[in-house]
Design a protein around this motif. Sequence first.
Motif, short mmCIF file in Angstrom:
data_model
loop_
_atom_site.label_atom_id
_atom_site.label_comp_id
_atom_site.label_asym_id
_atom_site.label_seq_id
_atom_site.Cartn_x
_atom_site.Cartn_y
_atom_site.Cartn_z
N VAL A 122 57.45 67.98 33.10
CA VAL A 122 56.73 67.00 33.92
C VAL A 122 57.57 66.63 35.13
CG1 VAL A 122 55.67 64.70 33.94
CG2 VAL A 122 55.53 66.12 31.88
N GLY A 123 56.94 66.62 36.29
CA GLY A 123 57.63 66.25 37.52
C GLY A 123 58.05 64.80 37.51
N ASN A 124 59.19 64.51 38.12
CA ASN A 124 59.73 63.16 38.23
C ASN A 124 58.84 62.32 39.15
OD1 ASN A 124 61.51 61.21 39.95
ND2 ASN A 124 62.58 61.45 38.00
N GLN A 125 58.40 61.14 38.67
CA GLN A 125 57.46 60.33 39.44
C GLN A 125 58.02 59.84 40.76
OE1 GLN A 125 55.34 57.29 37.30
NE2 GLN A 125 54.77 56.24 39.17
N VAL A 126 59.27 59.41 40.80
CA VAL A 126 59.84 58.90 42.06
C VAL A 126 59.89 60.03 43.09
CG1 VAL A 126 61.90 57.94 43.14
CG2 VAL A 126 61.12 57.03 40.96
N GLU A 127 60.28 61.23 42.67
CA GLU A 127 60.28 62.35 43.60
C GLU A 127 58.87 62.61 44.13
OE1 GLU A 127 62.26 65.93 42.24
OE2 GLU A 127 63.64 64.70 41.07
N VAL B 1 56.32 70.59 43.52
CA VAL B 1 55.38 71.17 42.57
C VAL B 1 55.90 72.48 42.00
CG1 VAL B 1 53.05 72.15 42.33
CG2 VAL B 1 53.37 69.98 43.52
N GLN B 2 56.64 73.23 42.76
CA GLN B 2 57.17 74.51 42.28
C GLN B 2 58.18 74.34 41.15
OE1 GLN B 2 58.44 76.09 46.08
NE2 GLN B 2 56.61 77.37 46.24
N ASN B 3 58.75 73.15 41.00
CA ASN B 3 59.82 72.93 40.04
C ASN B 3 59.41 72.31 38.71
OD1 ASN B 3 62.03 74.04 41.50
ND2 ASN B 3 61.88 72.29 42.88
N ALA B 4 58.11 72.19 38.45
CA ALA B 4 57.65 71.64 37.17
C ALA B 4 56.29 72.24 36.83
CB ALA B 4 57.60 70.12 37.22
N ASP B 5 55.79 71.90 35.64
CA ASP B 5 54.50 72.43 35.17
C ASP B 5 53.36 71.43 35.30
OD1 ASP B 5 55.76 74.80 34.07
OD2 ASP B 5 56.45 73.53 32.42
N ALA B 6 53.67 70.14 35.15
CA ALA B 6 52.63 69.12 35.07
C ALA B 6 53.05 67.89 35.85
CB ALA B 6 52.37 68.77 33.61
N PHE B 7 52.05 67.18 36.37
CA PHE B 7 52.32 66.06 37.28
C PHE B 7 51.30 64.95 37.07
CE2 PHE B 7 53.36 70.15 38.97
CZ PHE B 7 54.67 70.00 39.39
N GLN B 8 51.68 63.73 37.44
CA GLN B 8 50.78 62.58 37.33
C GLN B 8 51.13 61.56 38.40
OE1 GLN B 8 51.92 59.34 35.96
NE2 GLN B 8 54.02 59.94 35.60
N ASP B 9 50.17 60.70 38.69
CA ASP B 9 50.34 59.62 39.68
C ASP B 9 50.52 60.15 41.10
OD1 ASP B 9 49.91 57.10 38.58
OD2 ASP B 9 51.87 57.00 37.69
N SER B 10 51.36 59.49 41.86
CA SER B 10 51.53 59.84 43.27
C SER B 10 52.29 61.14 43.42
CB SER B 10 52.32 58.74 43.98
OG SER B 10 51.59 57.55 43.97
N PRO B 11 51.91 61.93 44.39
CA PRO B 11 50.85 61.78 45.39
C PRO B 11 49.51 62.37 44.96
CG PRO B 11 52.08 63.72 45.94
CD PRO B 11 52.70 63.13 44.67
N PHE B 12 49.40 62.77 43.72
CA PHE B 12 48.25 63.55 43.27
C PHE B 12 46.96 62.74 43.23
CE2 PHE B 12 52.24 64.99 41.57
CZ PHE B 12 52.34 66.18 42.28
N PHE C 124 48.12 76.34 44.71
CA PHE C 124 48.49 76.71 43.34
C PHE C 124 47.23 77.11 42.57
CE2 PHE C 124 51.73 73.87 44.96
CZ PHE C 124 52.89 74.57 44.67
N PRO C 125 46.72 78.32 42.87
CA PRO C 125 45.46 78.76 42.24
C PRO C 125 45.55 78.74 40.71
CG PRO C 125 46.22 80.35 43.89
CD PRO C 125 47.31 79.32 43.72
N ASN C 126 44.41 78.58 40.10
CA ASN C 126 44.28 78.57 38.65
C ASN C 126 44.98 77.37 38.00
OD1 ASN C 126 43.07 79.69 36.38
ND2 ASN C 126 44.94 80.77 35.80
N SER C 127 45.10 76.30 38.74
CA SER C 127 45.66 75.06 38.19
C SER C 127 44.53 74.24 37.58
CB SER C 127 46.37 74.26 39.28
OG SER C 127 47.54 74.93 39.69
#
Length: 192
Positions: A49-54, A74-85, A98-101
């Motif tokens: 999971v990507g770091n939220q502050v980053e 985004v290239q350095n993790a598999d899953a993300f939440q919150d900002s900026p998404f 990032f096709p097929n996400s």
Amino acid sequence: MNNLLARHIAEARSALASRRSFNKVFGIGGHKTGTTTLADVFTLCGLKVGNQVEGELTSYSARRGDYSKLIAYVQNADAFQDSPFAESEVFIALDALFPNSRFILTVRDPEDWFRSQMRFTAKRFGLADGNQITKEHIQQDQYIFRGYCAEAHAYAFLMRTPDYKFHSSFDIGEDAIEWENSSIKTSISGPI
């Protein structure tokens, strides 16, 4: 019981890894819609999971037209939440980059969400309730760096006519921000 749970989690992770048919997973729900729990589920599934502050720092750059940090993040993790998404139309760009996400939208009852957001913000400022939050509190906030929260709050919650787009230069003007809505004294029933 813990051994049984650990075994089931390990089996689920193994099954996910062997059948993974997606590129990235993005939680695109706004703050206070279960996104922390979603990140926990991603972790339980064995996803990095990507770091939220980053992530929040990438939104700051993206609002100024610099998407390179967002892409690298985004290239350095598999899953993300919150900002900026959860901001603006960023998910459209990510779908192309990032096709097929996969994208998971978490939602919450609007009044319940607003009360939760106000409680969370008031607690960060050491206030008894959300009715005491002022423009000055938000502008003096030191989260990440001074000015970050003022811009993020103005952009996400307080624009008179939100356009829901990232800006190449974040210049919405003071008259476009409804600072009076940074605290709410009426219209929502129940305690904040």
